[in-house]
Write a protein that holds these residues in place. Structure first.
Motif, mmCIF file in Angstrom:
data_model
loop_
_atom_site.group_PDB
_atom_site.id
_atom_site.type_symbol
_atom_site.label_atom_id
_atom_site.label_comp_id
_atom_site.label_asym_id
_atom_site.label_seq_id
_atom_site.Cartn_x
_atom_site.Cartn_y
_atom_site.Cartn_z
ATOM 1 N N HIS A 194 0.807 -1.226 0.000
ATOM 2 C CA HIS A 194 0.000 0.000 0.000
ATOM 3 C C HIS A 194 0.837 1.272 0.000
ATOM 4 O O HIS A 194 0.319 2.355 0.283
ATOM 5 N N SER A 195 2.118 1.166 -0.294
ATOM 6 C CA SER A 195 2.990 2.341 -0.286
ATOM 7 C C SER A 195 3.051 2.987 -1.660
ATOM 8 O O SER A 195 2.678 2.383 -2.669
ATOM 9 N N GLN B 15 -0.637 -3.896 -3.718
ATOM 10 C CA GLN B 15 -1.261 -2.589 -3.958
ATOM 11 C C GLN B 15 -0.259 -1.439 -3.785
ATOM 12 O O GLN B 15 -0.628 -0.337 -3.379
ATOM 13 N N THR B 16 0.993 -1.692 -4.123
ATOM 14 C CA THR B 16 2.026 -0.655 -4.074
ATOM 15 C C THR B 16 2.021 0.113 -5.386
ATOM 16 O O THR B 16 1.759 -0.452 -6.449
ATOM 17 N N ARG B 17 2.341 1.397 -5.302
ATOM 18 C CA ARG B 17 2.332 2.242 -6.497
ATOM 19 C C ARG B 17 3.731 2.803 -6.739
ATOM 20 O O ARG B 17 4.335 3.418 -5.852
ATOM 21 N N PHE B 18 4.230 2.586 -7.978
ATOM 22 C CA PHE B 18 5.526 3.118 -8.406
ATOM 23 C C PHE B 18 5.267 4.176 -9.482
ATOM 24 O O PHE B 18 4.842 3.841 -10.582
ATOM 25 N N ASN B 19 5.529 5.443 -9.153
ATOM 26 C CA ASN B 19 5.266 6.517 -10.120
ATOM 27 C C ASN B 19 6.380 6.673 -11.141
ATOM 28 O O ASN B 19 6.141 7.153 -12.246
ATOM 29 N N ALA C 263 -0.635 -4.086 -7.671
ATOM 30 C CA ALA C 263 0.383 -3.025 -7.725
ATOM 31 C C ALA C 263 0.228 -2.229 -9.014
ATOM 32 O O ALA C 263 -0.333 -2.714 -10.006
ATOM 33 N N GLN C 264 0.737 -0.992 -9.003
ATOM 34 C CA GLN C 264 0.675 -0.126 -10.182
ATOM 35 C C GLN C 264 2.081 0.350 -10.524
ATOM 36 O O GLN C 264 2.769 0.915 -9.677
#
Length: 471
Positions: free
Chosen positions: A137-138, A159-163, A182-183
């Motif tokens: 979730h980070s 559900q981690t997000r890497f921009n 995850a994204q």
């Protein structure tokens, strides 16, 4: 001004939809050096609802606790062996304002960054996690890199997000690796990574390129419902466990050239909107592409299908190439649609082949294709078919299903003999008539046409008398 940065960052968190719901105006501001001192002393690091100001870097772990307090700036330590961290690290619902740099660091105990917002680069290159490591979730606002790192326990990126670019190039996962939901908004690089346990990528969203080149999956892997929006490559990857890609979407090209699947693999109900490359792929167990849609060209050239192969009810909108492939088990293409060329030339079907209810809207090429068992085309629709040098014993293809058979003497004669073996007399007669007409059409010298016309009239007369006799 103390809380000004925190308020701004909370605003960013809301913009990026992070689940830091517990963070509020009562957050605790923590100096990064306080955390570094605890790590240096081997004390547990536990923070929740915190705004961490300053940089968390392994360089400072080379100093004493007093030195960390006395020196208010970063000190580059000379290269040494891997830095050892004996503290458990648990940070939840927090914002880290500075850099995180734990390259070449070994964490002996649990590491957990749950619901954490990483504002700057977060680097864990060539690090080792001996216990479970969680980043669930980070949000990684900038680069997130775990290149060359080793995860001995469970790696949790749920559900981690890497921009920005996320790199797991050469990473080794000893326990379960969970990237479900995850994204990846930029490149997601898992090239040459190794998964010793199950790998979970269910409903993961790869908005940038996805790179799994030469990766090894030693147990089961799941990509069910996953979206790949840019180029995706698994070239040279090896799947030792089962592989699931059901209901996934590939918006651009997918490269699985030279991939090896040792257990069953499923792509059923998958949407492939870009070119799909499976050349020289090896499928050692059951493979399913049922109810799939290939919107661009699909290439399975020189692939090996060792057990049963299922492509039933699948649509190919552009050329489909299976030339030089080996089908050792049952090959099921029943109910599929080929809207453009389909090439099965020089392929070998060692088991039964089923093309019943299949529609070939353009041309299907079976040049030099060898069918060792029965091949079925019941209720199929074929515009143009090439059977030159094709080998078969029992071909269940009604003549009225074929609009055009490409001319070849042996191909026509073999098909006529096939109809005789099946005792399909009407099909044999109709095919013979078309064959003679084709001989006339391709005859090089008009002077020979009177001979062929005579033969044609004799055949017509014979058929007529046979019909009268049956009546």
């Amino acid at each position: 001004m103390k809380h000004a940065l925190a308020i701004i960052l909370v605003g960013l968190v809301l913009i990026f939809c992070t689940p830091l719901k517990a963070l509020s105006e009562s957050e605790t501001v923590v100096a990064a050096d306080d955390i570094m001192i605890k790590m240096r002393l081997g004390l547990p690091v536990e923070y929740e609802n915190a705004v961490i100001k300053g940089n968390l870097t392994s360089d400072r772990l080379g100093m004493t606790a007093k030195q960390i307090l006395r020196i208010p700036f970063e000190v580059k330590m000379p290269p040494s062996k891997q830095v050892q961290v004996n503290s458990s690290v648990v940070i939840k619902n927090s914002i880290i304002c500075g850099r995180v740099d734990f390259n070449n660091t070994q964490f002996h105990k649990q590491v957990r960054f749950e619901n954490v917002f990483f504002v700057e680069n977060a680097l864990f290159v060539n690090s080792t996690f001996n216990d479970d490591a969680a980043f669930d979730h980070s949000i990684f606002l900038m680069e997130g890199s775990f290149e060359g790192s080793r995860f001995d326990g469970k790696a949790n990126f749920f559900q981690t997000r890497f921009n920005r670019p996320a790199s797991f190039d050469g990473a080794k996962f000893g326990g379960v690796a969970d990237f479900s939901l995850a994204q990846f908004h930029s490149v997601g690089n898992f090239a040459s990574s190794q998964f010793s346990s199950d790998a979970l990528f269910d409903k993961t969203d790869f908005k940038g390129e996805a790179k799994f080149i030469a990766s090894q999956f030693n147990q089961d892997v799941e990509f069910n419902g996953t979206r790949f929006e840019k180029e995706t490559s698994f070239e040279g990857a090896k799947f030792s466990g089962s592989a699931q890609f059901s209901e996934s979407v590939f918006n651009e090209s997918i490269d699985l050239n030279s991939v090896q699947f040792e257990k069953e693999v499923r792509f059923d109900r998958t949407q492939l909107e870009g070119p799909a490359f499976f050349a020289k792929a090896r499928f050692d167990d059951l493979v399913e592409f049922g109810d799939c849609n290939f919107l661009k060209n699909a290439t399975f050239k020189e692939s090996d299908f060792q057990v049963d192969t299922i492509f039933n009810n699948t649509t190919f909108l552009e050329p489909a190439e299976f030339s030089g492939s080996n089908f050792l088990g049952f090959a099921d293409f029943g109910g599929s649609k080929f809207l453009y060329d389909a090439d099965f030339s020089d392929s070998i079907f060692s088991g039964p082949a089923d093309f019943s209810r299949t529609a070939f809207s353009d041309r299907v090429n079976f040049y030099n294709t060898q069918f060792k068992k029965n091949v079925h085309f019941e209720s199929s629709q074929i515009n143009t078919i090439n059977l030159t040098r094709a080998g078969y014993d029992w071909l269940y293809l009604k003549w009225d299903c074929v609009t055009h058979l490409e001319f070849d003497d042996a191909a026509y004669q073999d098909l006529i003999n096939n109809y005789k073996r099946l005792q399909w007399l009407t099909d044999s007669s109709d095919c013979s008539s078309t064959y003679l007409k084709e001989i006339i059409r391709v005859a090089p010298d008009d002077s020979h046409k009177w001979i062929i016309d005579g033969i044609l009239s004799m055949v017509a007369g014979t058929n007529s008398s046979n019909s009268s006799h049956k009546g």
